[in-house]
Write an enzyme that holds these catalytic residues in place. Structure first.
Site, PDB file in Angstrom:
ATOM      1  N   GLN A 121       6.790 -40.868 -20.220  1.00  0.00           N
ATOM      2  CA  GLN A 121       7.420 -40.976 -18.897  1.00  0.00           C
ATOM      3  C   GLN A 121       7.344 -42.393 -18.328  1.00  0.00           C
ATOM      4  O   GLN A 121       7.646 -42.602 -17.152  1.00  0.00           O
ATOM      5  CB  GLN A 121       6.734 -40.005 -17.918  1.00  0.00           C
ATOM      6  CG  GLN A 121       6.875 -38.553 -18.302  1.00  0.00           C
ATOM      7  CD  GLN A 121       8.290 -38.012 -18.082  1.00  0.00           C
ATOM      8  OE1 GLN A 121       9.059 -38.549 -17.283  1.00  0.00           O
ATOM      9  NE2 GLN A 121       8.636 -36.949 -18.787  1.00  0.00           N
ATOM     10  N   SER A 172       9.502 -41.395 -26.252  1.00  0.00           N
ATOM     11  CA  SER A 172      10.569 -40.471 -26.648  1.00  0.00           C
ATOM     12  C   SER A 172      11.898 -41.067 -26.197  1.00  0.00           C
ATOM     13  O   SER A 172      12.088 -41.362 -25.007  1.00  0.00           O
ATOM     14  CB  SER A 172      10.351 -39.109 -25.967  1.00  0.00           C
ATOM     15  OG  SER A 172      11.364 -38.223 -26.351  1.00  0.00           O
ATOM     16  N   ALA A 173      12.835 -41.244 -27.158  1.00  0.00           N
ATOM     17  CA  ALA A 173      14.055 -42.015 -26.863  1.00  0.00           C
ATOM     18  C   ALA A 173      14.899 -41.450 -25.737  1.00  0.00           C
ATOM     19  O   ALA A 173      15.473 -42.199 -24.948  1.00  0.00           O
ATOM     20  CB  ALA A 173      14.887 -42.133 -28.139  1.00  0.00           C
ATOM     21  N   HIS A 174      14.979 -40.115 -25.641  1.00  0.00           N
ATOM     22  CA  HIS A 174      15.918 -39.586 -24.633  1.00  0.00           C
ATOM     23  C   HIS A 174      15.416 -39.790 -23.203  1.00  0.00           C
ATOM     24  O   HIS A 174      16.160 -39.578 -22.254  1.00  0.00           O
ATOM     25  CB  HIS A 174      16.279 -38.126 -24.911  1.00  0.00           C
ATOM     26  CG  HIS A 174      15.173 -37.138 -24.726  1.00  0.00           C
ATOM     27  ND1 HIS A 174      14.210 -36.913 -25.670  1.00  0.00           N
ATOM     28  CD2 HIS A 174      14.896 -36.310 -23.706  1.00  0.00           C
ATOM     29  CE1 HIS A 174      13.387 -35.987 -25.235  1.00  0.00           C
ATOM     30  NE2 HIS A 174      13.783 -35.594 -24.042  1.00  0.00           N
ATOM     31  N   THR A 176      13.570 -38.683 -44.516  1.00  0.00           N
ATOM     32  CA  THR A 176      14.563 -39.730 -44.239  1.00  0.00           C
ATOM     33  C   THR A 176      14.601 -40.057 -42.745  1.00  0.00           C
ATOM     34  O   THR A 176      14.659 -39.154 -41.913  1.00  0.00           O
ATOM     35  CB  THR A 176      15.957 -39.256 -44.717  1.00  0.00           C
ATOM     36  OG1 THR A 176      15.864 -38.969 -46.112  1.00  0.00           O
ATOM     37  CG2 THR A 176      17.020 -40.311 -44.484  1.00  0.00           C
ATOM     38  N   THR A 181       6.715 -35.352 -29.540  1.00  0.00           N
ATOM     39  CA  THR A 181       5.776 -34.287 -29.910  1.00  0.00           C
ATOM     40  C   THR A 181       5.192 -34.592 -31.293  1.00  0.00           C
ATOM     41  O   THR A 181       3.978 -34.510 -31.510  1.00  0.00           O
ATOM     42  CB  THR A 181       6.495 -32.924 -29.922  1.00  0.00           C
ATOM     43  OG1 THR A 181       7.003 -32.694 -28.609  1.00  0.00           O
ATOM     44  CG2 THR A 181       5.573 -31.801 -30.332  1.00  0.00           C
ATOM     45  N   CYS A 235       6.351 -19.697 -21.348  1.00  0.00           N
ATOM     46  CA  CYS A 235       5.405 -19.166 -22.334  1.00  0.00           C
ATOM     47  C   CYS A 235       6.150 -18.264 -23.310  1.00  0.00           C
ATOM     48  O   CYS A 235       7.350 -18.051 -23.194  1.00  0.00           O
ATOM     49  CB  CYS A 235       4.273 -18.405 -21.658  1.00  0.00           C
ATOM     50  SG  CYS A 235       4.758 -16.790 -21.087  1.00  0.00           S
ATOM     51  N   ASN A 249       4.239 -35.982 -16.602  1.00  0.00           N
ATOM     52  CA  ASN A 249       5.644 -35.553 -16.550  1.00  0.00           C
ATOM     53  C   ASN A 249       5.927 -34.525 -15.475  1.00  0.00           C
ATOM     54  O   ASN A 249       7.066 -34.320 -15.083  1.00  0.00           O
ATOM     55  CB  ASN A 249       6.057 -34.991 -17.912  1.00  0.00           C
ATOM     56  CG  ASN A 249       5.117 -33.929 -18.413  1.00  0.00           C
ATOM     57  OD1 ASN A 249       3.912 -34.170 -18.526  1.00  0.00           O
ATOM     58  ND2 ASN A 249       5.623 -32.756 -18.713  1.00  0.00           N
TER      59      ASN A 249
HETATM   60  N1  PLP Z   1       5.037 -36.023 -23.557  1.00  0.00           N
HETATM   61  C1  PLP Z   1       5.549 -36.031 -22.321  1.00  0.00           C
HETATM   62  C2  PLP Z   1       4.765 -36.631 -21.199  1.00  0.00           C
HETATM   63  C3  PLP Z   1       6.824 -35.502 -22.085  1.00  0.00           C
HETATM   64  O1  PLP Z   1       7.329 -35.511 -20.846  1.00  0.00           O
HETATM   65  C4  PLP Z   1       7.548 -34.957 -23.175  1.00  0.00           C
HETATM   66  C5  PLP Z   1       8.864 -34.359 -22.978  1.00  0.00           C
HETATM   67  O2  PLP Z   1       9.368 -34.170 -21.917  1.00  0.00           O
HETATM   68  C6  PLP Z   1       6.962 -34.982 -24.439  1.00  0.00           C
HETATM   69  C7  PLP Z   1       5.703 -35.514 -24.599  1.00  0.00           C
HETATM   70  C8  PLP Z   1       7.670 -34.410 -25.633  1.00  0.00           C
HETATM   71  O3  PLP Z   1       8.715 -35.264 -26.018  1.00  0.00           O
HETATM   72  P1  PLP Z   1       9.739 -34.812 -27.157  1.00  0.00           P
HETATM   73  O4  PLP Z   1      10.693 -33.891 -26.490  1.00  0.00           O
HETATM   74  O5  PLP Z   1      10.394 -36.086 -27.631  1.00  0.00           O
HETATM   75  O6  PLP Z   1       8.967 -34.146 -28.220  1.00  0.00           O
END
Ligand code: PLP
Length: 365
Positions: A157, A177-179, A215, A59, A304, A128
């Protein structure tokens, strides 16, 4: 987290006390690890380490990428982490076809006719919610051909199943995004091609070469880099395994009438890991609640502010009416699942739907 990512996280968190930004020996040791992480990520992307920036989430990386003055062009099916910053600036939003794809001729026309004004075009690589794949190599190439705008792609994704070197061919900016690829939560990666100008969102430090002050999460960055390197070696195997599981699930759930695949056309290019199905006559919270109690963990639209589930903007962008859109559920598959687990999940989904809409719901508008 993958095993290697966890071990690396623990190795760094337990042994490295220095801040990579400092001047003493411990800092230099920490900096060497951070440099190593940057090199590892760069090598997966086929770019220079100096083009890689660590952030605290995708994000944040998306928000930095979109922090431009001037006109932005993006699509109606982007994650809110792109749509919201785009709409807070001067943005036009491209609609998609009923299968969630971008009409290339319309896109070309738009770039030719209005491309002069554009500062940035942002198009996600893989959606996603519905899994639709945008050919960002080609779309980015069109942006380069007809405009002088930067091209950004949210690639969150894409890491597990696609060759990132190819995918970013025409990207100036790219987010991960690492996770999503076996790394820790709370680590984002932003690729910024040499020469592309981005502005920080926050002020107050020179970390990450002034683009992202604060940091750096050293253990997170190192762990993420190992997870990405590992995921990149398995993309083909993971793709085939997860696609077989998803197809098996969809075949079972779609075998009965009334259920609808969100992207109706079966030849729409899609991520092998995502299935989005509509269950007419239900509201997705009810299905999610029931499925949760039966051991199947799916997701619905975006939550929402009121806490209620709005129909997803992505499903609405496909042209569904809000009532039907509210019945959409997204199922995500991992290569670690077994066929037995997937069969059990599809049976549970079928039972849950029969319970909530015994008459099948009918296809509403
Ligand atoms: N963009 C996409 C396509 C995602 O699927 C996600 C999270 O699922 C994000 C951005 C946001 O990632 P983060 O949770 O690392 O901010």
């Amino acid at each position: 987290m993958s095993e290697v990512a966890l071990l690396e996280y623990l190795r760094i968190a337990s042994n490295y006390i220095g801040n990579p930004q400092g001047n003493h020996r411990h800092s230099r040791e920490a900096l060497a690890e951070l440099d190593g992480a940057r090199e590892r990520v760069a090598s997966v992307l086929g770019v220079s380490p100096s083009e890689i920036y660590f952030t605290a989430s995708a994000t944040e990386a998306n928000n930095i990428a979109l922090n431009v003055e001037g006109d932005i062009l993006t699509t109606a099916i982007e994650h809110k982490a792109v749509l919201a910053p785009a709409l807070s600036r001067k943005a036009s939003v491209l609609s998609v076809t009923s299968n969630g794809t971008i009409d290339r001729d319309a896109f070309r026309r738009l770039l030719k006719e209005n491309g002069d004004h554009l500062k940035l075009v942002s198009i996600m690589a893989v959606n996603n919610e519905i899994g639709v794949i945008n050919p960002v190599e080609i779309l980015g190439g069109m942006v380069k051909k007809y405009t002088s705008a930067l091209f950004h792609s949210d690639g969150v994704q894409s890491a597990n199943y696609f060759d990132l070197k190819t995918l970013i061919t025409n990207c100036d900016l790219f987010t991960l995004s690492a996770h999503k690829f076996g790394g820790p939560k709370g680590v984002g990666i932003l690729f910024v091609r040499e020469g592309a100008k981005v502005k920080p969102l926050m002020l107050g430090g020179a970390q990450e070469r002034d683009i992202r002050p604060g940091t750096v999460n050293l253990a997170g960055a190192v762990s993420a880099s190992f997870a990405l390197a590992e995921a990149s070696l398995k993309t083909n195997d993971s793709y085939l395994k997860v696609q077989a599981l998803r197809d098996r699930f969809e075949d079972s759930v779609l075998a009965s009438d009334s259920r609808i695949m969100a992207t109706i056309s079966s030849d729409t290019p899609r991520s092998p890991a995502i299935s989005n199905l509509l269950f007419p006559g239900t509201v997705n919270e009810e299905m999610l609640f029931l499925l949760d109690s039966m051991g199947v963990y799916a997701s619905g639209g975006a939550a929402c502010a009121s806490g209620a589930l709005d129909p997803s903007h992505v499903i609405l962008a496909l042209g569904y009416q809000p009532k039907l859109a509210r019945s959409a559920l997204r199922f995500t598959f991992s290569p670690d699942l077994t066929t037995d687990e997937v069969d059990e999940a599809s049976q549970i989904v079928n039972r849950a739907y029969l319970k909530l809409a015994p008459l099948g719901g009918g296809v509403e508008s």
